[in-house]
Design a protein around this motif. Structure first.
Motif: not given
Length: 446
Positions: A90-91, A95-98, A298-302
């Motif tokens: 889900k995360l 974040t994939r397209e950010l 890292a994803m939370l930061k992204l």
């Protein structure tokens, strides 16, 4: 902050001022010494113990302790199971397209930079041992850690390989500390350290402090000795995120270390990941649990680059499945990492919770002209035990500011991660379970 296990606090005394188990043997053959360079400036070098007596003007600081990778053999797995088990999909999609990237520095044995699974996920790294820009993995451990991060994140999370551990899986504090500072100075947002060792190291602690001061999240393994983390380092460090290992059935791994420093658990048994030579292999250990947490951090930061070390810490602990004793416990910490219920609205509420200051909150005299780097010392009327639940916050304009807390026998030292704003109003809030609520307002000076 971490919770303590035992009786709850009934009363508390608060003072505000400037802050100023048995250890295992760590047999190191080197010492850290302070010497003068050609410009007559003090520098720190690592010297073999046989050479120390020859340095007449050197100041011996401490042994150059050795840290070792926290990995052991696993059972072969046909496919990766960890990312799905923690609900990372889900995360990953969120974040994939950010825009932008987030960098996770893997301070380890290096990485196989030619591995097909990794070569498009790497940024420039460094070999501390050979002092060059080719951190090729001569072991396999670092490549395995990097593969877990790549498997658990989208392509805009990049990996910085920093080789500070040798081909035997041993790393001196001198090299590890240099690796930490290199990572911070070259743009790392997260640092993954999947190794452990005995003995507290001031030198290594200073390097970790350098990372935290620059808002870099530090994630470390708890170790695989089935012992308490208190005599270990960095596994015994309260300021970093310490990770234990769990299995497919959400049981704590029998090898996983436990103790008051444990923050969270993640998959660490039979984890399939990359190894040098373009292949894959399964290993177990708190080593393999740690990069799952680094990947999620890292994803939370992204998702929001403004998030602080404290923000990431809170979110990681919120998105867990409680296992073991209710609430925090010394095996699982806050629980097993799980993002299946991740929700943006809930996340905002976690980072900006209501203060809920009750009408019977006790107030202490306000303070004026407080220095911008002020640390507060909160002293209790008895020694803290491991079941005492204490929450300390510093608030400005209705929002928590990032702090670091250090717990000692009967006191907690509260320090801002970044300096306070000048000429600004703040509120220090103390919540003690079964012990009341306290507040103290202060205003900063120049």
């Amino acid at each position: 902050m971490k919770k303590f296990v035992g009786t709850s606090l009934v009363s508390v005394l608060l003072t505000l001022s400037f802050a100023s188990s048995v250890a295992l043997a760590n047999e190191s053959d080197r010492f850290l010494v302070e010497v003068l360079n050609k410009e007559n400036e003090p520098i720190i070098e690592s010297v073999h113990k046989d050479e120390v007596e020859e340095l007449t003007d050197a100041k011996v600081l401490q042994p150059d302790y050795i840290r070792k990778i926290a990995l052991q053999a696993g059972t072969w797995q046909a496919k990766s199971w960890g990312p799905a088990h923690i609900g990372a999909d889900k995360l990953i999609e969120r974040t994939r397209e950010l825009e932008g990237i987030v960098i996770v520095a893997v301070i380890d044995t290096g990485v196989d930079t030619n591995h097909p699974f990794l070569r498009d996920r790497l940024v420039a790294g460094y070999d501390v041992l050979d002092k060059d820009s080719d951190p090729m993995d001569e072991h396999f451990h670092g490549t395995h850690m990097a593969g877990i991060i790549a498997d658990t994140t989208p392509a805009n999370v990049k990996i910085m390989p920093v080789r500070a551990v040798d081909k035997e899986g041993r790393g001196y504090d001198n090299h590890i500390a240099e690796g930490i500072r290199y990572a911070v100075d070259h743009g790392a947002d997260i640092i993954n350290m999947s190794f452990v060792g005995e003995e507290y190291s001031t030198y290594l602690a200073d390097a970790i402090g350098y990372a935290l001061e620059h808002n870099v999240v530090v994630v470390v393994a708890s170790g695989n000795e089935s012992i308490d983390t208190s005599p270990l380092y960095p596994a015994g460090e309260q300021k970093v995120i310490v990770v234990g290992a769990s299995d497919r059935n959400d049981r704590i791994a029998d090898f996983s270390n436990t103790g008051a420093s444990i923050d969270i658990a993640a998959p660490g048994v039979d984890i399939l990941s990359s190894v040098p030579g373009g292949s894959f292999k399964s290993y177990s250990g708190t080593s393999t649990a740690t990069p799952f947490v680094s990947a999620v951090a890292a994803m939370l930061k992204l998702e929001d680059p403004t998030r602080t070390v404290l923000d990431i810490d809170r979110l990681l602990k919120k998105y867990t499945i409680d296992r073991g004793a209710a609430g925090w416990d010394p095996q699982f910490g806050e629980g097993i990492l799980n993002l299946s219920t991740y929700d943006e609205k809930v996340t905002r509420e976690i980072l900006s919770p209501p203060m809920n200051v009750s009408s019977d909150t006790k107030s202490f005299p306000s303070q004026e002209g407080v220095p911008l780097n002020k640390s507060w010392r909160v002293t209790f009327d008895r020694a803290l035990t491991q079941g005492d639940k204490v929450d300390i916050r510093i608030n400005r304009s209705g929002k928590d500011v990032p702090i670091v807390t250090e717990t000692k026998a009967n006191e907690i030292i509260v320090t801002p991660i970044r300096k306070f704003f000048p000429h600004s109003n703040y509120q220090l809030l103390l919540f003690v379970e079964n012990g009341g609520q306290y507040e103290m307002k202060f205003r900063t000076g120049e």
